[in-house]
Scaffold this active site. Structure first.
Site, PDB file in Angstrom:
ATOM      1  N   LEU B  95       0.900  -1.116   0.046  1.00 16.76           N
ATOM      2  CA  LEU B  95       0.030  -0.137   0.223  1.00 16.76           C
ATOM      3  C   LEU B  95       0.849   1.287  -0.046  1.00 16.76           C
ATOM      4  O   LEU B  95       1.890   1.321   0.414  1.00 16.76           O
ATOM      5  CB  LEU B  95      -1.145  -0.051   1.191  1.00 16.76           C
ATOM      6  CG  LEU B  95      -1.764  -1.300   1.200  1.00 16.76           C
ATOM      7  CD1 LEU B  95      -2.570  -1.519   2.524  1.00 16.76           C
ATOM      8  CD2 LEU B  95      -2.900  -0.704   0.213  1.00 16.76           C
ATOM      9  N   PRO B  96       0.453   2.337  -0.412  1.00 17.72           N
ATOM     10  CA  PRO B  96       1.003   3.578  -0.574  1.00 17.72           C
ATOM     11  C   PRO B  96       1.816   4.100   0.811  1.00 17.72           C
ATOM     12  O   PRO B  96       2.709   4.757   0.500  1.00 17.72           O
ATOM     13  CB  PRO B  96      -0.046   4.572  -1.045  1.00 17.72           C
ATOM     14  CG  PRO B  96      -0.961   4.000  -1.809  1.00 17.72           C
ATOM     15  CD  PRO B  96      -1.194   2.832  -0.778  1.00 17.72           C
ATOM     16  N   ASN B 100      -2.873   4.084   4.802  1.00 18.13           N
ATOM     17  CA  ASN B 100      -3.368   3.113   4.112  1.00 18.13           C
ATOM     18  C   ASN B 100      -3.302   1.597   4.851  1.00 18.13           C
ATOM     19  O   ASN B 100      -4.336   0.907   4.860  1.00 18.13           O
ATOM     20  CB  ASN B 100      -2.819   2.813   2.903  1.00 18.13           C
ATOM     21  CG  ASN B 100      -3.029   3.892   2.063  1.00 18.13           C
ATOM     22  OD1 ASN B 100      -2.035   5.014   1.822  1.00 18.13           O
ATOM     23  ND2 ASN B 100      -4.273   4.698   1.813  1.00 18.13           N
ATOM     24  N   THR B 126       6.401   0.603   2.176  1.00 19.95           N
ATOM     25  CA  THR B 126       7.344   1.299   2.695  1.00 19.95           C
ATOM     26  C   THR B 126       6.636   2.340   3.693  1.00 19.95           C
ATOM     27  O   THR B 126       6.135   3.252   3.221  1.00 19.95           O
ATOM     28  CB  THR B 126       8.359   2.097   1.642  1.00 19.95           C
ATOM     29  OG1 THR B 126       8.916   1.216   0.857  1.00 19.95           O
ATOM     30  CG2 THR B 126       9.282   2.634   2.631  1.00 19.95           C
ATOM     31  N   LYS B 201      15.671  -0.266   5.009  1.00 15.25           N
ATOM     32  CA  LYS B 201      15.312   0.225   3.572  1.00 15.25           C
ATOM     33  C   LYS B 201      15.496   1.869   3.981  1.00 15.25           C
ATOM     34  O   LYS B 201      16.111   2.532   2.741  1.00 15.25           O
ATOM     35  CB  LYS B 201      13.769   0.110   3.184  1.00 15.25           C
ATOM     36  CG  LYS B 201      13.528   0.955   2.101  1.00 15.25           C
ATOM     37  CD  LYS B 201      12.268   0.451   1.007  1.00 15.25           C
ATOM     38  CE  LYS B 201      12.364   1.362   0.028  1.00 15.25           C
ATOM     39  NZ  LYS B 201      11.174   1.157  -0.893  1.00 15.25           N
ATOM     40  N   LYS B 276       9.856  11.092  -0.661  1.00 16.26           N
ATOM     41  CA  LYS B 276       8.821  10.488   0.468  1.00 16.26           C
ATOM     42  C   LYS B 276       9.986   9.472   1.242  1.00 16.26           C
ATOM     43  O   LYS B 276       9.554   9.779   2.494  1.00 16.26           O
ATOM     44  CB  LYS B 276       7.953   9.489  -0.428  1.00 16.26           C
ATOM     45  CG  LYS B 276       7.143   8.496   0.337  1.00 16.26           C
ATOM     46  CD  LYS B 276       6.488   7.293  -0.217  1.00 16.26           C
ATOM     47  CE  LYS B 276       6.034   6.459   0.740  1.00 16.26           C
ATOM     48  NZ  LYS B 276       5.978   5.214   0.483  1.00 16.26           N
TER      49      LYS B 276
END
Lengths: 328, 328, 328, 328
Positions: B95-96, B100, B126, B201, B276
């Protein structure tokens, strides 16, 4: 620091280092005297390596006591740069900063007062590339050739003759310079016109500082998020977060052996020296109107560290500086 | 981007990837249904690769039209995450953003409303590692297991099943997760407890951003000082200024082939996506009171670039952004 | 700190403070009970001022001992926010951070579990404006009104009833809020819709941090260049370099009296608190994709200071932090 | 810009401006010739004001056409700084940068080649304070007195004789300098020893840049959070977030009238000029090993703006630069 700056051995550079067949007059006169100006921590072992390689050395330094040791090895000590220039047509200078270089070349007792036509002048100081260019112009007016050849590698590398030289100047004079420099260094790299040796050194060290601080921040953040530092370093080093500071000189104690972080940040490349090089990079960027946002901030961080007790620690101690310690 | 993030082939990771002999009940039931929630640009090809590998897939997405294609391939489409949880005990979410994910797990029609005891829930979005931890706690209360497994690699890697997964969660559940993830990725790396997949990450991408901007500044400064960019890159790459952005993804047009800088900064990893990820790294650092001076500035630079026309260009376009262009 | 934040006296604000003739039902019931949740360093003196002004106070706090003193003054102490909401239809909350506020309003024993329709809920905590908006939405669902009203001014101002309140929320409810807030503060400013009170506070404090660090850098640079600090401050204060930190709260010892720099940086507004507010500003900026390069760097500087021994000193101690001290 | 730099009228400065009774020999010879070197955008109107005040002016400039207009007003034009020095014992220089100043004083046709003993040399250029000190030493060797007196205020202020001069040099020579400078400026401020005029100017402008970018960030963040910009400015200006850029020169269009932000950032103080002054501040800080983290970043931001189309806009256009515009 030679080990630090260049991990690969001499043969990597062979493309650049291949001796040319077009030997200049100067380099044929191989064992004629070589002048050496500036016998400090770095200059002294460099000059000794010239002596060991059979060159008659004509030396001078502002502090007579610095000359004593070299004199005992057979060097001829004189009073001033001008006197060196009178007796040698190949001269190496190794001085702390731009004003010292300007004085040694263009001062009242400077090299250019008595330089012989056709002399080769090699400056191994780390200074502003713009000053290197000025000196080259001044030398050319006297019929001499000036090259910049700053080094990477510290006192240890200087002692062992394992420095790396980054050389800027006329390509046709490069072989003559290389002959001398290879007595003192393991790698000699030709970088382009006058000033480019300095430019390469400043660029490399700016990127090094950015990579080191970035690695310190990243490792610290990972640790705060619960990651094992060794595992984090391993993953970064296989990924796009990889850099020299993460895979060769990791700043986190316990991740690697044989690096300053494993030894309380002793040895290595001091924060003060890094701050000095970043100051030169900053000046150069300012004067050429080049934006360097991360380079500027890296400079400021090392500058603050210098006044907060990290001046003489290795520059990887930025990890320690950023680390959470005593907050309530 | 898989190629970008990890240059080495699968066998590098074999240490982690070795199939364990202690196979869990879930992974024995290999071809039982797998749930998939979130069929966007990344989720859709990931789910297809599960279908291709013979798994019955139960899928859902907020936008029904996103489900059509997968349905045609044989997937069973249901109305909500809760419905997925009713029919599958292994579920992947893609999901974004954090809200979410929170909604998909703990919302009124979320997974946890109908999750079966013993289910394995893998989130490949992420997001903030703190949210991953919250989801794990919430899942545990319902007797389920939550793991975070964000990916590196873009749509291309997702299509080819060559993503890299960084996995956080209970080690004893790792093999079960790996079985599914390896249908969609070339590398699966175990990073530690829940949230560490996200942490790795974010750490990697923060260091990547710092290295890229640093490389762009350094190359630009060198060019302004008269250096040939290819020569400068070559010397940096043999020296302590080396990093992934200088030796594998150089941002200066003409230095390397096959990278976005050779193609007007098209393709690759967009500036918006980097901004982001840096925003997540910044939030995480702020919330854990961790100083990240260069990471913060890198975030700001990519943020400004987003509003100055670079949003959809590869993140190496920072070279173009910093370059002198029109000053009088 | 009230003095610090706002130099002008109450009448400056009279435009906003003028009592409206359209008095709401709630404010007519002036001396009905007022709830107070959060009796910490700030909340405790604030609640006392309500008591002193004749309001029956219904209070609660996580730590029962915090309630003792207020109970002795006549307040009625209950067990939870829900219990407060049962007994009072005007409630003030004063809590350390966003999660505490979320818990106090929407948790299992939160205000909204038992809130009466038409209640006025005023949150004076300093938190993320996005959380204020969420609380307002949740309150509205229960038929209650939520306003954010963070304060400026420290414990001293709270004791003296001289806080400044920056208020966000429905304009038609502002008078009712003002009636209560003016018992605790000297200035009450209406800022706009819900969340704007927080927004103004974060904006002001971000600018304050930038101005303070900038002043510290500038004064330090001037001193290093041989300027007398008093003379430099005087000229800046008549020129375009003027700001609140230079003319009202100068960080250089000896330039002004009655400010923390004259008292070894004791008292005032602690570095930890400034770092907290900058963290909120950073989160808000990140989440709204707003670039704040200097604000970000200011945040990082105060974050580093927190772990280098400055956590409890006034935030003007950044002058001391940046100052040259021990470099060789 | 005089209006910009100093809001208060001349009488504020009366303390410094009070004519001393101890008039020096030079200032008694009031209407003897005054030399002027450098007739650019600023120098030309300054020299005209000397003519208007009845001083015989001996002028020179590298570009003969620049001298024409002044010649028509009755000035005597000569060929070189040396020639000026032969004919006048009070000389003002107004040149673009440090190298020009060095050339005009110490070059082969420089002032010091023919300077008369006891001459007063006033440099109004904005340059590195270290160069001012060098010039003072060189002048002293020739028996002359050098003072630095950089200006604040642009072409408009120069035309109207309303510049502000910040003067460094021997206090006993200040009255003589003031006599001349007050023909060209509304404020003359004595700052201390040689170089302090430059130091004050650089300090002020660095703080100005920090305050302006900070104000732009803060206003932009507030607007993104839903605040009315006029209201935000009003509250900041009554609070600790107040600075010259917020209350006198607000960068947000619509907040104030009569400032560049109300006129598409035309007029005012150009980004290029601010970047130049920040470059000088940076050099000075680097050379004195002074950390200026926000000053450095401000410098970098204005440097980037110069190459992104903002070179000729007023420096308050940083608001426009940072503002969200086109992100998807």
């Amino acid at each position: 620091m030679a080990a630090m700056m260049f991990r690969r051995s001499r043969n990597v550079w062979s493309r650049w280092n291949k001796p040319s067949t077009a030997v200049s007059t100067r380099s044929m006169a191989s064992k004629t005297p070589v002048g050496f100006i500036g016998l400090g921590n770095m200059g002294s072992p460099m000059a000794k390596n010239l002596v060991k390689n059979g060159y008659p050395v004509i030396a001078t330094d502002l502090f007579p006591e610095s000359c004593k040791e070299l004199q005992d090895l057979g060097a001829h000590v004189v009073d001033s740069p001008a006197d060196v220039a009178e007796k040698a047509d190949r001269i190496i200078t190794m001085l702390p900063s731009s004003p010292n270089v300007i004085e040694a070349y263009t001062g009242p007792n400077g090299i250019l007062k008595k330089v012989k036509k056709g002399s080769l002048l090699i400056d191994s100081s780390t200074i502003d590339p713009a000053v290197s260019k000025e000196m080259a112009v001044a030398a050319e007016k006297m019929g001499a050739v000036f090259m910049d050849a700053p080094v990477s590698g510290g006192v240890g590398a200087a002692n062992m003759g394992k420095l790396t030289f980054m050389v800027g100047g006329l390509q046709e004079e490069y072989n003559a310079a290389q002959e001398l420099l290879s007595c003192m260094g393991a790698n000699v790299v030709y970088c382009g016109q006058v000033g480019t040796g300095q430019a390469v050194k400043l660029c490399n060290n700016m990127m090094l500082a950015i990579g080191m601080i970035g690695t310190a921040e990243t490792m610290n953040l990972g640790i705060r998020l619960g990651l094992d530092p060794k595992l984090l370093a391993k993953i970064l080093n296989m990924s796009s977060g990889r850099c020299w500071s993460s895979d060769t000189y990791n700043p986190v104690p316990g991740v690697m052996e044989g690096v300053p972080s494993a030894n309380n940040y002793q040895g290595g490349f001091g924060t003060t020296l890094m701050a000095k090089d970043l100051g030169l990079a900053q000046n150069t960027a300012t004067n050429t109107k080049t934006p360097i946002p991360l380079g500027s901030l890296a400079h400021q961080i090392y500058r603050v560290m210098c006044s907060r007790g990290y001046a003489n620690k290795d520059f990887s101690s930025v990890f320690q500086f950023l680390r959470e310690e005593e907050e309530q």
